[in-house]
Write a protein that holds these residues in place. Structure first.
Motif, PDB file in Angstrom:
ATOM      1  N   PRO A 167      22.298  -2.258 -42.690  1.00 20.39           N
ATOM      2  CA  PRO A 167      23.577  -2.220 -41.958  1.00 20.39           C
ATOM      3  C   PRO A 167      24.535  -1.213 -42.588  1.00 20.39           C
ATOM      4  O   PRO A 167      24.265  -0.633 -43.650  1.00 20.39           O
ATOM      5  CB  PRO A 167      24.100  -3.659 -42.107  1.00 20.39           C
ATOM      6  CG  PRO A 167      22.907  -4.484 -42.456  1.00 20.39           C
ATOM      7  CD  PRO A 167      22.010  -3.584 -43.246  1.00 20.39           C
ATOM      8  N   ASP A 168      25.689  -1.048 -41.961  1.00 24.48           N
ATOM      9  CA  ASP A 168      26.638  -0.034 -42.409  1.00 24.48           C
ATOM     10  C   ASP A 168      27.424  -0.439 -43.647  1.00 24.48           C
ATOM     11  O   ASP A 168      27.949   0.429 -44.347  1.00 24.48           O
ATOM     12  CB  ASP A 168      27.630   0.287 -41.280  1.00 24.48           C
ATOM     13  CG  ASP A 168      26.971   1.036 -40.130  1.00 24.48           C
ATOM     14  OD1 ASP A 168      25.905   1.637 -40.349  1.00 24.48           O
ATOM     15  OD2 ASP A 168      27.528   1.011 -39.013  1.00 24.48           O
ATOM     16  N   ARG A 169      27.535  -1.736 -43.920  1.00 24.53           N
ATOM     17  CA  ARG A 169      28.281  -2.217 -45.092  1.00 24.53           C
ATOM     18  C   ARG A 169      27.345  -3.082 -45.932  1.00 24.53           C
ATOM     19  O   ARG A 169      26.998  -4.193 -45.538  1.00 24.53           O
ATOM     20  CB  ARG A 169      29.504  -3.030 -44.672  1.00 24.53           C
ATOM     21  CG  ARG A 169      30.549  -2.243 -43.892  1.00 24.53           C
ATOM     22  CD  ARG A 169      31.303  -1.277 -44.821  1.00 24.53           C
ATOM     23  NE  ARG A 169      32.402  -0.608 -44.125  1.00 24.53           N
ATOM     24  CZ  ARG A 169      32.267   0.514 -43.446  1.00 24.53           C
ATOM     25  NH1 ARG A 169      31.069   1.073 -43.329  1.00 24.53           N
ATOM     26  NH2 ARG A 169      33.313   1.074 -42.857  1.00 24.53           N
ATOM     27  N   VAL A 170      26.959  -2.550 -47.083  1.00 22.18           N
ATOM     28  CA  VAL A 170      25.976  -3.241 -47.919  1.00 22.18           C
ATOM     29  C   VAL A 170      26.396  -3.179 -49.378  1.00 22.18           C
ATOM     30  O   VAL A 170      26.854  -2.134 -49.868  1.00 22.18           O
ATOM     31  CB  VAL A 170      24.567  -2.609 -47.765  1.00 22.18           C
ATOM     32  CG1 VAL A 170      23.568  -3.252 -48.721  1.00 22.18           C
ATOM     33  CG2 VAL A 170      24.072  -2.731 -46.327  1.00 22.18           C
ATOM     34  N   SER A 171      26.229  -4.292 -50.075  1.00 22.18           N
ATOM     35  CA  SER A 171      26.289  -4.333 -51.535  1.00 22.18           C
ATOM     36  C   SER A 171      24.861  -4.500 -52.029  1.00 22.18           C
ATOM     37  O   SER A 171      24.225  -5.528 -51.772  1.00 22.18           O
ATOM     38  CB  SER A 171      27.159  -5.504 -52.005  1.00 22.18           C
ATOM     39  OG  SER A 171      27.097  -5.636 -53.416  1.00 22.18           O
ATOM     40  N   TYR A 172      24.342  -3.480 -52.704  1.00 20.00           N
ATOM     41  CA  TYR A 172      22.923  -3.423 -53.075  1.00 20.00           C
ATOM     42  C   TYR A 172      22.811  -3.389 -54.589  1.00 20.00           C
ATOM     43  O   TYR A 172      23.313  -2.456 -55.235  1.00 20.00           O
ATOM     44  CB  TYR A 172      22.283  -2.181 -52.456  1.00 20.00           C
ATOM     45  CG  TYR A 172      20.778  -2.191 -52.402  1.00 20.00           C
ATOM     46  CD1 TYR A 172      20.113  -2.416 -51.209  1.00 20.00           C
ATOM     47  CD2 TYR A 172      20.005  -1.981 -53.544  1.00 20.00           C
ATOM     48  CE1 TYR A 172      18.717  -2.415 -51.143  1.00 20.00           C
ATOM     49  CE2 TYR A 172      18.626  -1.986 -53.486  1.00 20.00           C
ATOM     50  CZ  TYR A 172      17.978  -2.209 -52.277  1.00 20.00           C
ATOM     51  OH  TYR A 172      16.605  -2.211 -52.216  1.00 20.00           O
ATOM     52  N   THR A 173      22.162  -4.394 -55.170  1.00 18.32           N
ATOM     53  CA  THR A 173      22.017  -4.503 -56.619  1.00 18.32           C
ATOM     54  C   THR A 173      20.552  -4.367 -57.011  1.00 18.32           C
ATOM     55  O   THR A 173      19.697  -5.116 -56.515  1.00 18.32           O
ATOM     56  CB  THR A 173      22.559  -5.847 -57.131  1.00 18.32           C
ATOM     57  OG1 THR A 173      23.940  -5.953 -56.800  1.00 18.32           O
ATOM     58  CG2 THR A 173      22.401  -5.965 -58.644  1.00 18.32           C
ATOM     59  N   LEU A 174      20.270  -3.403 -57.888  1.00 19.03           N
ATOM     60  CA  LEU A 174      18.923  -3.221 -58.419  1.00 19.03           C
ATOM     61  C   LEU A 174      18.874  -3.788 -59.823  1.00 19.03           C
ATOM     62  O   LEU A 174      19.720  -3.465 -60.679  1.00 19.03           O
ATOM     63  CB  LEU A 174      18.535  -1.746 -58.468  1.00 19.03           C
ATOM     64  CG  LEU A 174      18.509  -0.972 -57.162  1.00 19.03           C
ATOM     65  CD1 LEU A 174      19.837  -0.272 -56.925  1.00 19.03           C
ATOM     66  CD2 LEU A 174      17.383   0.061 -57.164  1.00 19.03           C
ATOM     67  N   VAL A 175      17.878  -4.629 -60.090  1.00 21.89           N
ATOM     68  CA  VAL A 175      17.683  -5.209 -61.414  1.00 21.89           C
ATOM     69  C   VAL A 175      16.312  -4.803 -61.919  1.00 21.89           C
ATOM     70  O   VAL A 175      15.310  -4.936 -61.207  1.00 21.89           O
ATOM     71  CB  VAL A 175      17.791  -6.754 -61.370  1.00 21.89           C
ATOM     72  CG1 VAL A 175      17.516  -7.351 -62.749  1.00 21.89           C
ATOM     73  CG2 VAL A 175      19.160  -7.187 -60.865  1.00 21.89           C
ATOM     74  N   ASP A 176      16.266  -4.294 -63.140  1.00 19.18           N
ATOM     75  CA  ASP A 176      14.988  -3.933 -63.758  1.00 19.18           C
ATOM     76  C   ASP A 176      15.178  -3.988 -65.267  1.00 19.18           C
ATOM     77  O   ASP A 176      16.218  -3.568 -65.781  1.00 19.18           O
ATOM     78  CB  ASP A 176      14.550  -2.526 -63.334  1.00 19.18           C
ATOM     79  CG  ASP A 176      13.059  -2.303 -63.511  1.00 19.18           C
ATOM     80  OD1 ASP A 176      12.373  -2.076 -62.498  1.00 19.18           O
ATOM     81  OD2 ASP A 176      12.577  -2.360 -64.664  1.00 19.18           O
ATOM     82  N   ARG A 177      14.187  -4.492 -65.968  1.00 19.95           N
ATOM     83  CA  ARG A 177      14.315  -4.575 -67.424  1.00 19.95           C
ATOM     84  C   ARG A 177      14.105  -3.227 -68.104  1.00 19.95           C
ATOM     85  O   ARG A 177      14.413  -3.064 -69.285  1.00 19.95           O
ATOM     86  CB  ARG A 177      13.331  -5.593 -67.988  1.00 19.95           C
ATOM     87  CG  ARG A 177      11.867  -5.263 -67.801  1.00 19.95           C
ATOM     88  CD  ARG A 177      10.988  -6.386 -68.311  1.00 19.95           C
ATOM     89  NE  ARG A 177       9.580  -6.123 -68.128  1.00 19.95           N
ATOM     90  CZ  ARG A 177       8.605  -6.978 -68.428  1.00 19.95           C
ATOM     91  NH1 ARG A 177       8.922  -8.159 -68.938  1.00 19.95           N
ATOM     92  NH2 ARG A 177       7.351  -6.675 -68.232  1.00 19.95           N
ATOM     93  N   ASP A 178      13.586  -2.243 -67.358  1.00 15.55           N
ATOM     94  CA  ASP A 178      13.349  -0.908 -67.898  1.00 15.55           C
ATOM     95  C   ASP A 178      14.570  -0.035 -67.620  1.00 15.55           C
ATOM     96  O   ASP A 178      14.727   0.519 -66.535  1.00 15.55           O
ATOM     97  CB  ASP A 178      12.095  -0.306 -67.270  1.00 15.55           C
ATOM     98  CG  ASP A 178      11.738   1.064 -67.842  1.00 15.55           C
ATOM     99  OD1 ASP A 178      12.534   1.596 -68.645  1.00 15.55           O
ATOM    100  OD2 ASP A 178      10.676   1.603 -67.495  1.00 15.55           O
ATOM    101  N   GLY A 179      15.446   0.082 -68.604  1.00 18.95           N
ATOM    102  CA  GLY A 179      16.650   0.870 -68.434  1.00 18.95           C
ATOM    103  C   GLY A 179      16.372   2.333 -68.170  1.00 18.95           C
ATOM    104  O   GLY A 179      17.146   2.999 -67.460  1.00 18.95           O
ATOM    105  N   THR A 180      15.274   2.864 -68.707  1.00 17.08           N
ATOM    106  CA  THR A 180      14.927   4.265 -68.472  1.00 17.08           C
ATOM    107  C   THR A 180      14.626   4.510 -67.000  1.00 17.08           C
ATOM    108  O   THR A 180      15.086   5.495 -66.396  1.00 17.08           O
ATOM    109  CB  THR A 180      13.721   4.672 -69.325  1.00 17.08           C
ATOM    110  OG1 THR A 180      14.036   4.486 -70.711  1.00 17.08           O
ATOM    111  CG2 THR A 180      13.351   6.130 -69.088  1.00 17.08           C
ATOM    112  N   SER A 181      13.868   3.597 -66.394  1.00 16.51           N
ATOM    113  CA  SER A 181      13.573   3.730 -64.965  1.00 16.51           C
ATOM    114  C   SER A 181      14.847   3.601 -64.142  1.00 16.51           C
ATOM    115  O   SER A 181      15.049   4.347 -63.167  1.00 16.51           O
ATOM    116  CB  SER A 181      12.557   2.664 -64.537  1.00 16.51           C
ATOM    117  OG  SER A 181      11.284   2.924 -65.079  1.00 16.51           O
ATOM    118  N   LEU A 182      15.722   2.676 -64.517  1.00 14.44           N
ATOM    119  CA  LEU A 182      16.967   2.501 -63.776  1.00 14.44           C
ATOM    120  C   LEU A 182      17.841   3.747 -63.838  1.00 14.44           C
ATOM    121  O   LEU A 182      18.428   4.164 -62.840  1.00 14.44           O
ATOM    122  CB  LEU A 182      17.745   1.309 -64.324  1.00 14.44           C
ATOM    123  CG  LEU A 182      17.428  -0.071 -63.766  1.00 14.44           C
ATOM    124  CD1 LEU A 182      18.340  -1.099 -64.411  1.00 14.44           C
ATOM    125  CD2 LEU A 182      17.566  -0.125 -62.254  1.00 14.44           C
TER     126      LEU A 182
END
Length: 311
Positions: free
Chosen positions: A69-84
């Motif tokens: 949709p046009d209004r989204v709050s998207y949170t990515l979680v990953d334990r690999d900080g380098t990949s993030l």
């Protein structure tokens, strides 16, 4: 390309994006898209949590394919900080090229906080869209235990087959808002095959040993998680809405960095089956498989499932 002397997991993740693009089961993704649109009609902002978000592949894909949709709050979680961090850079680069205005937020792109409620690391906007993106470096289950937020959709791509399913599903479902959705694409489901196959009996033993290594008692996850989800999700309180096959199919001529993808995948066989030393002829098999990639002759088929539902 020649057989690599060393491997980069970030390069592997980037190389498999094109493979996943082809694999994703479109009717299941259509159901996700339609339901998110319905959620957007009922509230100002749709909240999406991406577990094992890594390079941000799913976020960029969903935006590129106009699935959010046009209004989204998207949170990515990953334990690999380098990949993030690499994912944040790729997101900025992609969004700028795609015509989004990019508010860069925190220059570090990482958060030491388990809970990231203070604001987004990036805001991507057009005249009609505003996508707030947060990158959280944390173990997914530590994050789920600590967060008080509730999510309209939890995405976990190629994730549940490497964690304990019995504990993962209740943790994920408990983080969903009322009538929240969950989407588990590219979940491995126990079939791997290469072509050509000059020694079928040897290859069958090697592939069986590879799958068995995924089912070892000291390793979370399993080789048939895709089909197990079809029963485990309802038992954990979920309702199945859609599912379908999302098979990896890689054939010559290789597109993008798919030769590297195949070399890296073969290295997983070397790490799990080759190091055990239990199968005579494994080293020669691996050498020939890498050589087939170098010659542009090796094909791969690996079976996965996309599973989608609600709680």
């Amino acid at each position: 390309m020649s057989r690599p002397q060393s491997y980069s997991f970030q390069r592997y993740l980037a190389a498999k994006e094109r493979v996943d693009d082809r694999a994703l089961h479109r009717p299941t993704l259509d159901a996700v898209t339609a339901d998110l649109a319905a959620v957007a009609d009922a509230r100002d902002e749709v909240r999406v949590l991406d577990l094992g978000g890594g390079l941000g592949s799913m976020l960029r894909r969903l935006l590129d394919w106009n699935r959010l949709p046009d209004r989204v709050s998207y949170t990515l979680v990953d334990r690999d900080g380098t990949s993030l961090e690499r994912g944040r850079q790729r997101c900025v680069e992609w969004a700028s090229e795609a015509g989004y205005a990019v508010d860069g937020g925190d220059e570090s792109g990482e958060s030491d906080e388990i809970e990231n409620d203070a604001g987004h690391d990036l805001v991507l906007s057009t005249a009609t869209e505003e996508i707030g993106v947060s990158f959280v470096a944390a173990d997914a289950f530590d994050f789920l235990e600590a967060t008080e937020r509730r999510w309209d959709l939890v995405v976990a791509a190629a994730f549940l087959d490497v964690v304990d399913l019995d504990s993962a599903l209740p943790a994920i479902f408990s983080a969903l808002a009322a009538d929240g959705r969950w989407y588990f694409p590219v979940t491995f489901d126990g079939e791997t095959g290469f072509a050509p196959t000059p020694e079928p009996e040897l290859e069958a033993r090697i592939v069986d040993a590879y799958h068995a290594s995924m089912d070892a008692p000291n390793r979370p996850g399993g080789s048939r998680t895709g089909r197990e989800l079809l029963a485990a999700a309802p038992e954990a309180g979920g309702e199945l809405l859609a599912a379908g096959g999302s098979d990896w199919v890689v054939t010559p001529p290789y597109a993008g960095d798919e030769a590297y993808f195949l070399h890296h995948l073969l290295s997983f066989f070397e790490d799990s089956v080759g190091e055990s030393g239990e199968i005579d002829g494994f080293d020669a098999w691996a050498d020939e498989r890498h050589a087939a990639v170098e010659r542009g002759e090796l094909s791969l088929v690996a079976h996965h499932l996309d599973v989608y539902g609600r709680c």
